[in-house]
Write an enzyme that holds these catalytic residues in place. Structure first.
Site, PDB file in Angstrom:
ATOM      1  N   CYS A  62      -4.537  35.704  40.023  1.00 34.48           N
ATOM      2  CA  CYS A  62      -5.853  35.595  39.669  1.00 34.48           C
ATOM      3  C   CYS A  62      -5.633  34.488  38.552  1.00 34.48           C
ATOM      4  CB  CYS A  62      -7.391  35.908  39.952  1.00 34.48           C
ATOM      5  SG  CYS A  62      -7.140  37.547  38.647  1.00 34.48           S
ATOM      6  N   HIS A 121       5.506  32.830  22.275  1.00 34.38           N
ATOM      7  CA  HIS A 121       6.030  33.848  23.333  1.00 34.38           C
ATOM      8  C   HIS A 121       4.895  34.605  23.644  1.00 34.38           C
ATOM      9  CE1 HIS A 121      11.212  33.151  22.121  1.00 34.38           C
ATOM     10  NE2 HIS A 121       9.942  31.816  22.624  1.00 34.38           N
ATOM     11  N   SER A 175      17.512  34.587  14.632  1.00 37.87           N
ATOM     12  CA  SER A 175      18.952  34.661  14.101  1.00 37.87           C
ATOM     13  C   SER A 175      18.078  32.554  14.987  1.00 37.87           C
ATOM     14  CB  SER A 175      19.680  35.067  15.384  1.00 37.87           C
ATOM     15  OG  SER A 175      18.756  34.721  16.777  1.00 37.87           O
ATOM     16  N   VAL A 201       5.857  39.082  19.487  1.00 35.06           N
ATOM     17  CA  VAL A 201       4.371  39.180  21.059  1.00 35.06           C
ATOM     18  C   VAL A 201       4.001  40.463  20.359  1.00 35.06           C
ATOM     19  CG1 VAL A 201       5.816  38.504  22.423  1.00 35.06           C
ATOM     20  CG2 VAL A 201       5.905  40.732  21.991  1.00 35.06           C
ATOM     21  N   CYS A 221      -5.289  44.093  38.269  1.00 35.25           N
ATOM     22  CA  CYS A 221      -6.066  43.186  37.821  1.00 35.25           C
ATOM     23  C   CYS A 221      -7.292  43.568  38.340  1.00 35.25           C
ATOM     24  CB  CYS A 221      -5.915  41.678  38.373  1.00 35.25           C
ATOM     25  SG  CYS A 221      -7.155  40.862  38.101  1.00 35.25           S
ATOM     26  N   TYR A 270       7.855  47.717  29.091  1.00 37.73           N
ATOM     27  CA  TYR A 270       6.462  46.937  28.059  1.00 37.73           C
ATOM     28  C   TYR A 270       5.952  48.380  27.321  1.00 37.73           C
ATOM     29  CZ  TYR A 270       8.625  42.203  28.708  1.00 37.73           C
ATOM     30  OH  TYR A 270       8.902  41.271  28.477  1.00 37.73           O
TER      31      TYR A 270
HETATM   32  N1  APR Z   1      14.190  41.038   6.580  1.00 38.66           N
HETATM   33  C1  APR Z   1      14.938  40.053   7.506  1.00 38.66           C
HETATM   34  N2  APR Z   1      15.486  39.258   8.535  1.00 38.66           N
HETATM   35  C2  APR Z   1      15.758  40.742   9.410  1.00 38.66           C
HETATM   36  C3  APR Z   1      15.402  42.273   8.734  1.00 38.66           C
HETATM   37  C4  APR Z   1      14.509  42.204   7.916  1.00 38.66           C
HETATM   38  N3  APR Z   1      14.261  43.353   7.037  1.00 38.66           N
HETATM   39  N4  APR Z   1      15.901  42.722   9.484  1.00 38.66           N
HETATM   40  C5  APR Z   1      16.547  41.634  10.865  1.00 38.66           C
HETATM   41  N5  APR Z   1      16.748  40.843  10.363  1.00 38.66           N
HETATM   42  C6  APR Z   1      17.067  39.464  10.891  1.00 38.66           C
HETATM   43  C7  APR Z   1      18.113  40.108  11.941  1.00 38.66           C
HETATM   44  O1  APR Z   1      19.703  39.090  11.149  1.00 38.66           O
HETATM   45  C8  APR Z   1      18.134  39.065  13.431  1.00 38.66           C
HETATM   46  O2  APR Z   1      18.920  38.055  12.797  1.00 38.66           O
HETATM   47  O3  APR Z   1      16.282  39.257  12.002  1.00 38.66           O
HETATM   48  C9  APR Z   1      16.868  38.554  12.747  1.00 38.66           C
HETATM   49  C10 APR Z   1      15.864  38.570  14.583  1.00 38.66           C
HETATM   50  O4  APR Z   1      17.141  37.833  15.566  1.00 38.66           O
HETATM   51  P1  APR Z   1      16.940  38.531  17.227  1.00 38.66           P
HETATM   52  O5  APR Z   1      16.775  40.119  16.999  1.00 38.66           O
HETATM   53  O6  APR Z   1      17.530  37.089  17.724  1.00 38.66           O
HETATM   54  O7  APR Z   1      15.041  37.976  17.302  1.00 38.66           O
HETATM   55  P2  APR Z   1      14.425  36.282  17.585  1.00 38.66           P
HETATM   56  O8  APR Z   1      14.882  35.645  16.232  1.00 38.66           O
HETATM   57  O9  APR Z   1      12.612  36.588  17.011  1.00 38.66           O
HETATM   58  O10 APR Z   1      14.692  36.649  18.404  1.00 38.66           O
HETATM   59  C11 APR Z   1      13.726  35.283  19.253  1.00 38.66           C
HETATM   60  O11 APR Z   1      14.812  36.028  21.585  1.00 38.66           O
HETATM   61  O12 APR Z   1      14.612  38.146  23.055  1.00 38.66           O
HETATM   62  C12 APR Z   1      14.079  37.088  22.971  1.00 38.66           C
HETATM   63  O13 APR Z   1      11.610  36.686  23.505  1.00 38.66           O
HETATM   64  C13 APR Z   1      12.717  37.240  22.137  1.00 38.66           C
HETATM   65  O14 APR Z   1      10.906  35.960  20.315  1.00 38.66           O
HETATM   66  C14 APR Z   1      12.357  36.796  20.743  1.00 38.66           C
HETATM   67  C15 APR Z   1      13.201  35.579  20.840  1.00 38.66           C
END
Ligand code: APR
Length: 254
Positions: A136, A125, A197, A109, A155, A73
């Protein structure tokens, strides 16, 4: 339903829907921050291609090795603090100021929506720029990258082990944030879905809930995702190209 590769055509169509809408909201994922050099989770270059989520983003992983999780992180905090909001974040903030969009519900986040000027932001998230005491419950903002000898963070109030104030796999969403989000999605007549996604629940189903209540959807993503085929407007390309074009339609300078 119209599928666009040309951001200008997509933005013209989306702008018409925004002008007709009474309550338009944004639903965003890590893709909106990809052009700020913050890695996404899935697809090409996704974090989950390089790291195993069950080793870094679960309560069990943290219990097993808090230092390893905090080091990962701290690295992501350095990316976030070194990043700037993209034109997508900035145009969304300007559209909120003009009253055209009412809120941003984000899975991210990274705090970039707020840094771009968005005010009504719901973080489903949590935030990587906030830590929380495991004992706490005290929370505090992280404003700089913690040095390795500060990890795992403790903490400042009671000295117990602290954790990132984010939602890990297998954990419930913050109740207040989820309730607020549900209200927004039930009020919305238009949802712009950007850079997600859509595979992670319960966040991923929220746009489908809005659609079931009659809302129209706009999908802005680099590739096909869960919402492909059910949106009025679908644009497949970088979100910044769409929002640059949308800013021109809206007569704003993002
Ligand atoms: N413009 C638009 N879309 C984009 C770009 C861009 N420049 N670059 C990537 N993408 C798209 C990808 O095609 C993908 O479908 O953004 C999407 C990101 O999908 P994920 O990587 O699955 O991210 P997200 O949907 O935010 O994941 C949801 O999964 O791991 C957990 O907590 C985490 O909040 C996150 C959650």
């Amino acid at each position: 339903m119209a599928v666009y590769k040309d951001p200008v055509e997509a933005a013209k169509h989306a702008w018409r829907l925004l002008e007709e809408s009474g309550y338009a909201i944004l639903f965003t994922g890590s893709g909106i921050s990809a052009e700020a050099s913050i890695p996404t989770f899935r697809g090409k270059d996704g974090l989950w291609n390089r790291y195993r989520p069950e080793e870094l983003a679960t309560p069990e992983a943290f219990a097993r090795d808090p230092l390893k999780v905090w080091r990962w992180y701290a690295w992501r905090i350095s990316l976030v603090l070194g990043a700037e909001p993209t034109v997508s974040h900035k145009v969304i903030a300007l559209l909120e100021k003009k009253g055209i969009i009412k809120s941003v519900i984000t899975q991210n986040v990274d705090g970039l929506h707020q840094r771009a000027g968005s005010v009504n932001v719901i973080e489903l998230h949590g935030s990587i720029l906030r830590a929380r005491c495991t004992k706490c419950g005290y929370k505090w903002e992280i404003t700089r990258v913690p040095s390795d000898d500060e990890l795992p963070l403790r903490c400042p109030k009671c000295g117990a082990l602290a954790r990132p104030d984010v939602v890990w796999f297998g954990e419930p969403l913050p109740v207040e944030a989820y309730q607020r989000a549900l209200k927004e999605f039930s009020r919305a007549d238009l949802v712009l879905i950007v850079g997600t996604s859509g595979v992670v629940e319960p966040a991923g189903s929220l746009p489908l809930y809005a659609k079931s209540r009659g809302a129209r959807l706009v999908n802005v993503n680099l590739e096909a995702n869960r919402y492909s085929g059910i949106c009025e407007v679908e644009f497949y390309g970088p979100s910044t190209s769409f929002f640059r074009a949308l800013a021109r339609e809206a007569g704003i300078h993002g």
